[in-house]
Scaffold this motif. Structure first.
Motif, PDB file in Angstrom:
ATOM      1  N   ASP A  55       9.002  -3.188   4.206  1.00 27.95           N
ATOM      2  CA  ASP A  55       8.912  -2.971   2.760  1.00 27.95           C
ATOM      3  C   ASP A  55      10.161  -2.184   2.354  1.00 27.95           C
ATOM      4  O   ASP A  55      10.118  -0.971   2.202  1.00 27.95           O
ATOM      5  N   THR A  65       3.614   2.623   5.157  1.00 31.80           N
ATOM      6  CA  THR A  65       4.592   3.034   6.166  1.00 31.80           C
ATOM      7  C   THR A  65       4.376   4.469   6.613  1.00 31.80           C
ATOM      8  O   THR A  65       3.981   5.318   5.815  1.00 31.80           O
ATOM      9  N   GLU A 113      11.099   0.660   5.525  1.00 30.03           N
ATOM     10  CA  GLU A 113       9.702   1.064   5.724  1.00 30.03           C
ATOM     11  C   GLU A 113       9.072   0.023   6.630  1.00 30.03           C
ATOM     12  O   GLU A 113       8.891  -1.124   6.224  1.00 30.03           O
ATOM     13  N   LYS A 121      11.059  -2.410  -5.059  1.00 30.63           N
ATOM     14  CA  LYS A 121      10.702  -3.005  -3.771  1.00 30.63           C
ATOM     15  C   LYS A 121      10.712  -4.527  -3.807  1.00 30.63           C
ATOM     16  O   LYS A 121      10.187  -5.170  -2.910  1.00 30.63           O
ATOM     17  N   ALA A 173       0.866  -1.183   0.000  1.00 32.44           N
ATOM     18  CA  ALA A 173       0.000   0.000   0.000  1.00 32.44           C
ATOM     19  C   ALA A 173       0.904   1.236   0.000  1.00 32.44           C
ATOM     20  O   ALA A 173       1.592   1.483   0.984  1.00 32.44           O
ATOM     21  N   GLU A 190       5.948  -1.635   8.522  1.00 32.67           N
ATOM     22  CA  GLU A 190       4.520  -1.668   8.202  1.00 32.67           C
ATOM     23  C   GLU A 190       3.830  -2.823   8.945  1.00 32.67           C
ATOM     24  O   GLU A 190       4.437  -3.879   9.157  1.00 32.67           O
TER      25      GLU A 190
END
Ligand code: MN
Length: 296
Positions: A172, A255, A141, A185, A83, A143
């Motif tokens: 992430d 994040t 990141e 990613k 996301a 999450e």
């Protein structure tokens, strides 16, 4: 219940700081032959096997969790969903920092929808994340990761959480640059999931959990999932409008602010309230990456 995958793909139940080896329960999973199922067979069977896992955990002598190598507890998702820009304060920092936004004006998740990370990028806390040392910035990141429990399609937001089997911490990892997110990613070990799956019954409100990540002991990101733009239920509903979701699908929910670069030798420590905490090393990536294309 909390379950982990550890050492040479053993199945463990985590109670306190101990792991109970319940690997023999895996013999009850249906035998697989080609083509393999497009879902995680353990998550799919969890409602049936959970009692057996708990009962075996009662009988075996546990070992300290610190003595095992924790791997990603969801090794066979059909997809890993990300996301983007799902916290307002992260959008603000991206628009301030051109190394994050790469010259684009960043909008909210409503505009971009979601993206996919490759399954081959999955790893667990015991496996160091390799990053390039120069030229390309690689960021952490932290999450909340929601793990889908049941096949579903086009589910309404109200009630969507019943399709979530459990939660884990997701990292992430991201190279900054102008390329598609799915490329930046999806490097090897850029989707860290761990330290274990906490079943949804232990987390009645996933939309109010503190989350944070420290790098070398310094707090970098610290927020609460109540600040998500699309909360967990809305994300499950949104994703299911587009894709059929299968048991084991991983939704990394986005994040908060505070993303920043890591380099070889760094140690990341991520923590989410009620979910757990994990330490991940950063190591050097041996093959170089091409330099980024100029911003457009
Ligand atoms: Mn992310």
């Amino acid at each position: 219940m909390r379950y982990c995958r550890f050492d040479d793909d053993r199945l463990g139940i985590v109670r306190g700081d101990r792991v109970h080896d319940v690997t023999p329960v895996l013999d009850k999973l249906p035998a697989c032959r080609w083509p393999l199922p497009a879902y995680d067979p353990l998550i799919a069977a969890l409602p049936k096997l959970r009692g057996d896992m708990e009962a075996m955990a009662d009988r075996v002598t546990p070992v300290p969790i610190a003595s095992v190598k924790l791997k990603n507890p969801v090794p066979n998702p059909s997809k890993v969903i990300g996301a983007p820009v799902n916290y307002h304060a992260h959008i603000d920092e991206a628009n301030r920092d051109k190394e994050i936004s790469f010259g684009k004006t960043i909008k909210t998740i409503d505009h971009y929808g979601v993206f996919l990370k490759s399954n081959s990028s999955l790893s667990g806390p015991s496996e160091p994340v390799p990053v390039v040392e120069k030229d390309r910035r690689t960021d952490h990141e932290v999450e909340l990761a929601a793990i889908v429990g049941e096949t579903c399609f086009d589910v309404p937001e109200a009630g969507a959480l019943k399709y979530v089997a459990g939660y884990a911490i997701g990292l992430d990892m991201t190279i900054r640059g102008p390329e598609e997110r799915s490329l930046r990613k999806s490097l090897d070990r850029f989707s860290v999931v761990g330290p274990y799956v906490v079943t949804a019954d232990e987390i009645p409100d996933p939309e109010n959990l503190d989350l944070e990540i420290l790098v070398n002991g310094q707090v970098r990101q610290k927020s609460n999932t109540s600040r998500l733009i699309f909360g967990v239920a809305k994300l499950v509903s949104y994703c299911s409008n587009f894709y059929t979701l299968y048991p084991g699908d991983i939704i990394m929910t986005g994040t908060p602010e505070g993303v920043g670069p890591v380099q070889a030798g760094d140690v990341m420590h991520a923590k989410i309230e009620r979910v757990g905490e994990m330490t991940i090393a950063v190591t050097r990536r041996t093959a170089p990456l091409p330099p980024p294309a100029p911003a457009v």
